[in-house]
Write a protein that holds these residues in place. Structure first.
Motif, PDB file in Angstrom:
ATOM      1  N   PRO A 152       0.716  -1.261   0.103  1.00  7.23           N
ATOM      2  CA  PRO A 152      -0.034   0.072  -0.012  1.00  7.23           C
ATOM      3  C   PRO A 152       0.691   1.462   0.036  1.00  7.23           C
ATOM      4  N   LEU A 153       2.073   1.066  -0.004  1.00  7.34           N
ATOM      5  CA  LEU A 153       2.997   2.322   0.108  1.00  7.34           C
ATOM      6  C   LEU A 153       3.477   2.764  -1.262  1.00  7.34           C
ATOM      7  N   GLU A 154       3.329   4.011  -1.477  1.00  6.20           N
ATOM      8  CA  GLU A 154       3.747   4.757  -2.556  1.00  6.20           C
ATOM      9  C   GLU A 154       5.239   5.779  -1.885  1.00  6.20           C
ATOM     10  N   ILE A 155       6.177   5.397  -2.581  1.00  6.22           N
ATOM     11  CA  ILE A 155       7.503   5.973  -2.095  1.00  6.22           C
ATOM     12  C   ILE A 155       8.408   6.930  -3.284  1.00  6.22           C
ATOM     13  N   SER A 156       8.518   7.969  -2.748  1.00  7.28           N
ATOM     14  CA  SER A 156       9.411   9.148  -3.889  1.00  7.28           C
ATOM     15  C   SER A 156      10.716   9.118  -2.963  1.00  7.28           C
ATOM     16  N   TYR A 157      11.724   9.360  -3.870  1.00  7.26           N
ATOM     17  CA  TYR A 157      12.953   9.641  -3.295  1.00  7.26           C
ATOM     18  C   TYR A 157      13.821  10.576  -4.115  1.00  7.26           C
ATOM     19  N   VAL A 170      13.098  11.521   1.455  1.00  9.65           N
ATOM     20  CA  VAL A 170      12.043  10.277   1.117  1.00  9.65           C
ATOM     21  C   VAL A 170      10.780  10.532   1.608  1.00  9.65           C
ATOM     22  N   ILE A 171       9.893  10.253   0.803  1.00 11.96           N
ATOM     23  CA  ILE A 171       8.581  10.499   1.211  1.00 11.96           C
ATOM     24  C   ILE A 171       7.636   9.292   0.904  1.00 11.96           C
ATOM     25  N   VAL A 172       7.078   8.806   2.233  1.00 11.39           N
ATOM     26  CA  VAL A 172       6.043   7.577   2.101  1.00 11.39           C
ATOM     27  C   VAL A 172       5.003   7.717   2.558  1.00 11.39           C
ATOM     28  N   LYS A 173       3.941   7.535   1.432  1.00 11.56           N
ATOM     29  CA  LYS A 173       2.599   7.724   1.388  1.00 11.56           C
ATOM     30  C   LYS A 173       1.985   6.710   1.612  1.00 11.56           C
ATOM     31  N   LYS A 344       7.990  11.968   5.919  1.00 12.72           N
ATOM     32  CA  LYS A 344       8.874  12.315   5.323  1.00 12.72           C
ATOM     33  C   LYS A 344      10.394  12.418   5.939  1.00 12.72           C
ATOM     34  N   GLY A 345      11.581  12.108   5.517  1.00 10.75           N
ATOM     35  CA  GLY A 345      12.787  12.393   6.153  1.00 10.75           C
ATOM     36  C   GLY A 345      13.785  12.757   5.279  1.00 10.75           C
ATOM     37  N   ALA A 346      14.868  13.445   5.444  1.00  8.48           N
ATOM     38  CA  ALA A 346      15.926  13.844   4.743  1.00  8.48           C
ATOM     39  C   ALA A 346      17.143  13.926   5.219  1.00  8.48           C
TER      40      ALA A 346
END
Length: 354
Positions: A152-157, A170-173, A344-346
């Motif tokens: 179910p996770l949509e992940i952007s990096y 990183v953004i985890v939705k 979100k984390g960076a």
């Protein structure tokens, strides 16, 4: 494109590439990617048979990201004013066939299952990353955004490069109907000239405890290897063995020499976080390479913990260079992402060596 603006990081003056629709993924062949997204400072190529994007800014600083696994394999900033004044910062080992050809070290994104009764393994190991978008101001800032899905996770990096820094965000939705519990980190393997000249400063008065790193496809030392006690040499009169896992101490020295093997997390103990007010670990600290007379500042955003690991004598079996592993993490208290919400984390690595 996912913006770093929300992380309070510098944002380039954007010239948008043609965005993909939410239901479309980009082909991973370098030729197609170059035609669709290539521009000044952003080049798609094949490196060691792996589709890769190379980022470069006006002063010549560059970074490379392997697209299929979102692995940052190179960061080479300008650190001297001379013409060839670039220095590879990352310690990266080429992939081997027995390890599915995955390079080790570099900068690796870690997202592991932390649910009760879950696998505790990587949530993104088998995911195929694709290029979602790029941003550029053509001079001093370039970005590439990769994306993948895991259940179910949509992940952007998002990897961003600037003249004196680079950032990974990183953004985890959670698009599912249940909470998702995970541990995460952005772990950087940094290269040093000499084992006895590697150090870190900026963590004085911080709580820390011995803790294995999160398991990762990019790890050089496994969690069990990282915890193996160091054997002191005949002339190591100042050697002190590491504390046992779970035993908390306060860092009293302003400077930590990383010549021996250690694996620590610097953070507020979990029980402290139950209080209304508590002291957190610093948002930034510095790595010091006295052999090269270089330092780099590591900044954490969105993460509570700081991981620091050094291989000690184990480094010898990988070659002449020394390295450490460090970066922001969510290790001790897992992150819970509720349905429809984002986490979100960076990390930013910056320097003033010029």
């Amino acid at each position: 494109m996912a913006s770093l603006l929300s992380f309070s990081l510098p944002k380039p003056s954007i010239i948008k590439a043609t965005a993909l629709s939410p239901t479309t993924t980009s082909p991973s062949t370098p030729e197609v990617l170059e035609e669709k997204f290539g521009r000044k400072g952003i080049k798609f190529l094949e490196s060691n048979n792996v589709p890769t994007v190379e980022l470069k800014v006006r002063n010549g600083s560059s970074a490379r990201v392997q697209i299929p696994n979102a692995h940052v394999s190179s960061y080479k900033p300008r650190v001297y004013w001379k013409d060839d004044g670039f220095e590879e910062v990352l310690y990266t080992l080429p992939g081997k066939e027995k390890d599915s050809g995955i390079a080790k070290g570099g900068i690796g994104l870690v997202i592991n299952d932390a649910s009760e009764g879950g696998s505790k393994g990587s949530l993104i190991y088998s995911s195929e990353w694709t290029v979602k978008d790029v941003d550029s101001d053509s001079i001093d800032a370039v970005q590439v955004e990769l994306s993948c899905s895991s259940g179910p996770l949509e992940i952007s990096y998002v990897v961003s490069l600037y003249p004196l820094s680079m950032a990974s965000a990183v953004i985890v939705k959670n698009n599912g109907r249940k909470d998702v519990t995970l541990t995460s980190a952005i772990l950087s393997y940094l290269k040093f000239k000499k084992r006895a000249k590697a150090g870190i400063q900026g963590l004085r008065k911080c709580y820390y405890c011995t803790q294995p790193p999160l398991s990762s496809p990019f790890e050089v030392l496994s969690p069990s290897e990282a915890l193996k006690p160091e054997s002191p040499g005949l002339l190591d009169f100042d050697f002190e063995p590491e504390e046992k896992p779970g035993s908390w101490k306060v860092q009293e020295e302003p400077y930590i020499i990383l010549k021996d093997r250690l694996s620590r997390v610097y953070a507020a103990p979990p029980q402290e976080r139950l209080k209304a007010f508590y002291n957190t670990s610093p948002t930034k600290y510095e790595t010091l390479d006295q052999g090269k007379e270089l330092f780099f500042r590591v900044i954490r955003i969105g993460f509570e913990d700081i991981y620091i690991g050094s291989p000690g004598s184990f480094a010898e079996k990988y070659g002449k260079d020394y390295f450490i592993c460090t970066g922001p993490a969510a290790m001790l208290v897992p992150v819970v992402v509720k349905p429809g919400e984002e986490w979100k984390g960076a990390q930013m690595i910056e320097h003033d060596n010029l």
